[in-house]
Motif scaffolding. Structure first.
Motif, short mmCIF file in Angstrom:
data_model
loop_
_atom_site.label_atom_id
_atom_site.label_comp_id
_atom_site.label_asym_id
_atom_site.label_seq_id
_atom_site.Cartn_x
_atom_site.Cartn_y
_atom_site.Cartn_z
N ILE A 51 3.83 1.12 1.12
CA ILE A 51 5.00 1.99 1.25
C ILE A 51 4.67 3.43 0.87
O ILE A 51 5.17 4.39 1.47
CB ILE A 51 6.16 1.44 0.39
CG1 ILE A 51 6.65 0.10 0.96
CG2 ILE A 51 7.30 2.44 0.29
CD1 ILE A 51 7.67 -0.60 0.08
N ALA A 52 3.80 3.59 -0.12
CA ALA A 52 3.47 4.94 -0.62
C ALA A 52 2.59 5.73 0.34
O ALA A 52 2.46 6.95 0.19
CB ALA A 52 2.78 4.82 -1.98
N ASN A 53 2.00 5.06 1.32
CA ASN A 53 1.06 5.72 2.23
C ASN A 53 1.59 5.68 3.66
O ASN A 53 1.46 4.68 4.36
CB ASN A 53 -0.30 5.02 2.16
CG ASN A 53 -1.33 5.64 3.09
OD1 ASN A 53 -1.09 6.70 3.69
ND2 ASN A 53 -2.47 4.98 3.21
N PRO A 54 2.18 6.79 4.14
CA PRO A 54 2.72 6.82 5.51
C PRO A 54 1.67 6.58 6.59
O PRO A 54 2.03 6.22 7.72
CB PRO A 54 3.30 8.23 5.62
CG PRO A 54 3.54 8.68 4.22
CD PRO A 54 2.45 8.04 3.41
N GLU A 55 0.39 6.75 6.24
CA GLU A 55 -0.68 6.53 7.22
C GLU A 55 -1.15 5.09 7.26
O GLU A 55 -1.97 4.73 8.11
CB GLU A 55 -1.86 7.45 6.89
CG GLU A 55 -1.53 8.94 6.86
CD GLU A 55 -0.94 9.41 8.18
OE1 GLU A 55 -1.49 9.01 9.24
OE2 GLU A 55 0.04 10.16 8.16
N HIS A 56 -0.66 4.28 6.36
CA HIS A 56 -1.10 2.87 6.32
C HIS A 56 -0.62 2.16 7.57
O HIS A 56 0.54 2.34 7.99
CB HIS A 56 -0.55 2.18 5.08
CG HIS A 56 -1.23 0.88 4.76
ND1 HIS A 56 -1.05 -0.27 5.50
CD2 HIS A 56 -2.13 0.56 3.77
CE1 HIS A 56 -1.77 -1.24 4.99
NE2 HIS A 56 -2.44 -0.77 3.94
N PRO A 57 -1.46 1.34 8.21
CA PRO A 57 -1.05 0.66 9.45
C PRO A 57 0.13 -0.27 9.28
O PRO A 57 0.80 -0.61 10.26
CB PRO A 57 -2.31 -0.10 9.87
CG PRO A 57 -3.20 -0.12 8.67
CD PRO A 57 -2.89 1.10 7.88
N LEU A 58 0.43 -0.69 8.04
CA LEU A 58 1.57 -1.57 7.79
C LEU A 58 2.75 -0.83 7.16
O LEU A 58 3.68 -1.46 6.66
CB LEU A 58 1.15 -2.73 6.88
CG LEU A 58 0.16 -3.74 7.46
CD1 LEU A 58 -0.19 -4.80 6.42
CD2 LEU A 58 0.71 -4.40 8.72
N HIS A 59 2.73 0.50 7.21
CA HIS A 59 3.78 1.28 6.54
C HIS A 59 5.17 0.96 7.09
O HIS A 59 6.12 0.78 6.30
CB HIS A 59 3.49 2.78 6.67
CG HIS A 59 4.51 3.64 6.00
ND1 HIS A 59 4.60 3.76 4.63
CD2 HIS A 59 5.52 4.40 6.53
CE1 HIS A 59 5.60 4.57 4.33
NE2 HIS A 59 6.18 4.98 5.46
N VAL A 60 5.31 0.90 8.40
CA VAL A 60 6.64 0.62 8.98
C VAL A 60 7.11 -0.76 8.55
O VAL A 60 8.28 -0.95 8.19
CB VAL A 60 6.57 0.72 10.52
CG1 VAL A 60 7.89 0.26 11.15
CG2 VAL A 60 6.28 2.17 10.94
N TRP A 61 6.20 -1.73 8.59
CA TRP A 61 6.55 -3.08 8.11
C TRP A 61 6.95 -3.04 6.65
O TRP A 61 7.97 -3.62 6.25
CB TRP A 61 5.36 -4.02 8.30
CG TRP A 61 5.55 -5.39 7.73
CD1 TRP A 61 6.23 -6.42 8.30
CD2 TRP A 61 5.07 -5.89 6.47
NE1 TRP A 61 6.20 -7.54 7.49
CE2 TRP A 61 5.48 -7.24 6.36
CE3 TRP A 61 4.32 -5.32 5.45
CZ2 TRP A 61 5.19 -8.01 5.26
CZ3 TRP A 61 4.01 -6.11 4.33
CH2 TRP A 61 4.45 -7.44 4.25
N GLY A 62 6.18 -2.34 5.83
CA GLY A 62 6.44 -2.30 4.40
C GLY A 62 7.80 -1.71 4.07
O GLY A 62 8.53 -2.24 3.21
N THR A 63 8.16 -0.61 4.72
CA THR A 63 9.47 0.00 4.45
C THR A 63 10.60 -0.91 4.93
O THR A 63 11.66 -0.98 4.29
CB THR A 63 9.57 1.38 5.13
OG1 THR A 63 9.28 1.27 6.53
CG2 THR A 63 8.58 2.36 4.50
N ALA A 64 10.37 -1.62 6.04
CA ALA A 64 11.38 -2.56 6.52
C ALA A 64 11.54 -3.72 5.54
O ALA A 64 12.67 -4.19 5.29
CB ALA A 64 10.99 -3.09 7.90
N VAL A 65 10.44 -4.19 4.97
CA VAL A 65 10.51 -5.27 3.98
C VAL A 65 11.30 -4.83 2.75
O VAL A 65 12.12 -5.59 2.21
CB VAL A 65 9.08 -5.73 3.58
CG1 VAL A 65 9.14 -6.68 2.38
CG2 VAL A 65 8.39 -6.40 4.76
N ALA A 66 11.05 -3.60 2.30
CA ALA A 66 11.78 -3.09 1.14
C ALA A 66 13.28 -3.04 1.43
O ALA A 66 14.11 -3.37 0.56
CB ALA A 66 11.26 -1.70 0.77
#
Length: 309
Positions: free
Chosen positions: A79-94
């Motif tokens: 979530i802390a890294n907007p460049e992470h390939p799973l960022h969109v998934w991570g924010t959705a999970v939160a």
């Protein structure tokens, strides 16, 4: 040592369950007590973006096995890294966690989780884990044994705060065909040995995949290996951890006197044709004073070159 039922692992298991891709995720959904509770609580959120993204990644990106677990355990970093390939998934999970009040669901299951912990309290985890550490002549900086009611045949390591943390995730209880819990502690112990062994075996095997490419004839003989072991190195990982689980049960026969070791050999030979050969190799390892990496490099091509059982 203490076992745990981990909130983060349960969160990702709920997402996998709601994704309805059981042919790929292969959860233990005959656990009706828990799966029904999940269905009832999360019914309003089965179309949440976190579920949809998870489903899409399962279908198109092989987001199965240890990958969802490693992702959820790294959620803050993702979530802390907007460049992470799973960022969109991570924010959705939160967002799913907050919207569905997942933490309240986890809290509502306290009695069920404690019921599981009470039933496994008699297991001698210190002896089991200590044997495995001593066998492989190394140990991680930290070991976490996680019990998961819905899934759990996983062993993997992660770097966390500069430490090597080894995880073994095992499901319990196993439910029989009538939907009743079956507290089979021989099966439970064998599974822990199998999964924890992956933390020692996989890094060695996967660091030397070039050695496996020299022996296509060996792998061609294996017609009945489950299709999720879809690489040569995955097959060899399984050979060694399955051979080790046999040695674990043989060496600890006094702890598991009712365990049918011959039946285990017979079962393993159906898909892993040369399991006896790998068990015999581990017996040589036990008698040596080298580490597993040295043993592997000295023996793997000999093991693969032989073509008879």
């Amino acid at each position: 040592m203490k076992t745990e039922i981990n909130k983060e692992i349960e969160l990702v298991q709920v997402l996998l369950y709601l994704s309805e891709q059981q042919d790929k995720t292969i959860q233990c959904i005959n656990n009706k007590t828990y799966s029904t509770a999940i269905s009832e609580w999360f019914a309003p959120y089965k179309n949440h973006s976190a579920v949809q993204i998870t489903r899409d990644m399962i279908c198109n990106e092989n987001f199965i096995h240890i990958r969802p677990l490693q992702a959820i355990l790294s959620l803050e970093e993702i979530i802390a890294n907007p460049e992470h390939p799973l960022h969109v998934w991570g924010t959705a999970v939160a967002d799913f966690r907050k919207a569905s009040e997942f933490d309240d669901f986890f809290e509502s299951q306290t009695d069920y989780y404690q019921w599981i912990q009470n039933h496994i309290a008699s297991c001698d985890f210190d002896t089991w884990v200590g044997f495995i550490d001593n066998y492989f002549r190394q140990k991680p900086d930290e070991f976490r044994l996680i019990i998961c009611p819905l899934a759990g045949n996983y062993g993997f390591s992660m770097e966390e705060n500069g430490k090597n943390v080894a995880y073994t995730v095992r499901f319990m209880p196993k439910y029989n065909e009538n939907g009743n819990p079956d507290w089979n502690f021989d099966f439970f112990a064998k599974g822990i040995a199998h999964e924890y062994a992956h933390c020692f075996v996989n890094p060695v095997v996967e660091a030397h995949v070039d050695l496996l490419k020299k022996h296509p004839d060996f792998f061609a003989k294996h017609k009945d290996v489950p299709n999720f072991y879809n690489t040569d190195y995955a097959v060899i990982n399984e050979y060694f951890v399955r051979a080790f689980q046999i040695r674990f049960m043989e060496c600890n026969h006094a702890l598991f006197p009712a365990f049918d070791i011959e039946k285990e050999y017979e079962y393993q030979r159906k898909a892993f044709l040369f399991i006896n050969r790998f068990v015999e190799a581990l017996q040589k390892f036990e008698a040596s004073d080298v580490n597993f990496s040295e043993f592997y490099l000295a023996q793997i091509e000999v093991l693969l070159a032989e073509t008879t059982k």
